[in-house]
Design a protein around this motif. Structure first.
Motif, PDB file in Angstrom:
ATOM      1  N   GLU A 169       0.848  -1.198   0.000  1.00 50.16           N
ATOM      2  CA  GLU A 169       0.000   0.000   0.000  1.00 50.16           C
ATOM      3  C   GLU A 169       0.881   1.245   0.000  1.00 50.16           C
ATOM      4  O   GLU A 169       1.874   1.312   0.735  1.00 50.16           O
ATOM      5  N   ILE A 170       0.504   2.205  -0.846  1.00 54.48           N
ATOM      6  CA  ILE A 170       1.273   3.448  -0.970  1.00 54.48           C
ATOM      7  C   ILE A 170       0.340   4.612  -0.661  1.00 54.48           C
ATOM      8  O   ILE A 170      -0.736   4.723  -1.286  1.00 54.48           O
ATOM      9  N   GLU A 171       0.739   5.471   0.246  1.00 51.18           N
ATOM     10  CA  GLU A 171      -0.040   6.678   0.534  1.00 51.18           C
ATOM     11  C   GLU A 171      -0.119   7.509  -0.748  1.00 51.18           C
ATOM     12  O   GLU A 171       0.916   7.900  -1.298  1.00 51.18           O
ATOM     13  N   GLY A 172      -1.354   7.727  -1.245  1.00 59.63           N
ATOM     14  CA  GLY A 172      -1.524   8.389  -2.549  1.00 59.63           C
ATOM     15  C   GLY A 172      -1.907   9.848  -2.449  1.00 59.63           C
ATOM     16  O   GLY A 172      -2.280  10.461  -3.447  1.00 59.63           O
ATOM     17  N   VAL A 173      -1.838  10.415  -1.222  1.00 60.33           N
ATOM     18  CA  VAL A 173      -2.111  11.843  -1.041  1.00 60.33           C
ATOM     19  C   VAL A 173      -0.793  12.541  -0.762  1.00 60.33           C
ATOM     20  O   VAL A 173       0.017  12.043   0.035  1.00 60.33           O
ATOM     21  N   GLY A 174      -0.607  13.687  -1.423  1.00 57.01           N
ATOM     22  CA  GLY A 174       0.655  14.424  -1.299  1.00 57.01           C
ATOM     23  C   GLY A 174       0.998  14.968  -2.674  1.00 57.01           C
ATOM     24  O   GLY A 174       0.185  14.853  -3.596  1.00 57.01           O
ATOM     25  N   SER A 175       2.186  15.530  -2.813  1.00 54.00           N
ATOM     26  CA  SER A 175       2.547  16.054  -4.134  1.00 54.00           C
ATOM     27  C   SER A 175       2.888  14.877  -5.055  1.00 54.00           C
ATOM     28  O   SER A 175       3.207  13.772  -4.595  1.00 54.00           O
ATOM     29  N   ILE A 176       2.826  15.133  -6.359  1.00 56.82           N
ATOM     30  CA  ILE A 176       3.145  14.077  -7.332  1.00 56.82           C
ATOM     31  C   ILE A 176       4.568  13.561  -7.096  1.00 56.82           C
ATOM     32  O   ILE A 176       4.813  12.356  -7.142  1.00 56.82           O
ATOM     33  N   ASP A 177       5.494  14.462  -6.778  1.00 59.41           N
ATOM     34  CA  ASP A 177       6.881  14.048  -6.532  1.00 59.41           C
ATOM     35  C   ASP A 177       7.001  13.192  -5.268  1.00 59.41           C
ATOM     36  O   ASP A 177       7.769  12.224  -5.239  1.00 59.41           O
ATOM     37  N   GLU A 178       6.268  13.565  -4.235  1.00 62.41           N
ATOM     38  CA  GLU A 178       6.324  12.770  -2.986  1.00 62.41           C
ATOM     39  C   GLU A 178       5.824  11.345  -3.236  1.00 62.41           C
ATOM     40  O   GLU A 178       6.420  10.372  -2.773  1.00 62.41           O
ATOM     41  N   ILE A 179       4.737  11.233  -3.975  1.00 60.07           N
ATOM     42  CA  ILE A 179       4.167   9.900  -4.224  1.00 60.07           C
ATOM     43  C   ILE A 179       5.115   9.104  -5.126  1.00 60.07           C
ATOM     44  O   ILE A 179       5.337   7.901  -4.908  1.00 60.07           O
TER      45      ILE A 179
END
Ligand code: B4P
Length: 191
Positions: A169-179
């Motif tokens: 599972e990957i946290e999908g909220v944040g900036s595009i670069d962070e994800i």
């Protein structure tokens, strides 16, 4: 060969992140959404059938998308790996994909599952509608239908791959670069 599935609800950023992952790793990108939209743009019989289903927020039949993926994989025999984006969306599609990869002596390396809350998904799709020209983005009723179909038909795909320990599972909220950084950390650990 290293193959990965980018998994997540509609609007979770699969297409957005796929573009960056391809640039970094040279995967062959296979997006069933993009393949279907190309059929629609070319006004093929398959495209006409797909459009009416997509505009209602429904899935296109398994046999149709499995056939498209089979053809696309056969057309790309010598790639370092496939990035599957928006596919598989049902357990039947997942089983068919495993069989296709097995024929190539390969398998899925990891399923990266983007986690994004529902209110954020709706807001992203509403925003995307302003520029995408996608008729399936235009109506909030259709967006909610797509989320319902995701919970009913697509979320079980994560359960299917979990039994083989392949889901992260990957946290999908944040900036595009962070994800992107979260995704690449998981890929680099496995490649
Ligand atoms: P898809 O084309 O797969 O599209 P999607 O799930 O709606 O979006 P995605 O997750 O790729 O989100 P995006 O990056 O655009 O499917 C469309 C339809 O095709 C389906 O409903 C179905 O009918 C049919 N279909 C496709 N595959 C099928 C299959 N296998 N079987 C049956 N039917 C199938 O991101 C969304 C928005 O968020 C964008 O505007 C983006 O700019 C923004 N965004 C991205 N990351 C962000 C971030 N970090 N913060 C804020 N906004 C962000």
């Amino acid at each position: 060969m290293f193959n990965l599935i980018l998994f997540g609800p509609p609007g979770s950023g699969k297409g957005t992140q796929s573009e960056n992952l391809i640039a970094r790793y040279g995967f062959r990108h296979l997006s069933t959404g993009d393949l279907l939209r190309a059929e629609i743009a070319n006004k093929t019989p398959l495209g006409l059938e797909a459009k009416s289903l997509m505009d209602q927020g429904q899935l296109v039949p398994d046999a149709v998308v499995i056939g498209m993926i089979d053809a696309a994989m056969k057309a790309n025999p010598d790639v370092p790996g496939f990035l599957f984006d928006g596919f598989p969306r049902t357990v039947a599609q997942a089983e068919a994909l495993d069989a296709l990869l097995e024929q190539k002596g390969s398998s899925i390396g990891v399923v990266l599952a983007l986690q994004v809350p529902e209110n954020e998904l709706i807001s992203r799709m509403v925003n995307r509608a302003k520029t995408s020209g996608r008729s399936d983005d235009a109506d909030e009723q259709v967006q909610r239908k797509r989320l319902d179909v995701y919970l009913r038909d697509t979320l079980p795909v994560a359960g299917y791959y979990s039994q083989f320990g392949k889901v992260v599972e990957i946290e999908g909220v944040g900036s595009i670069d962070e994800i992107f950084a979260r995704l690449t950390a998981e890929i680099d650990r496995r490649k």
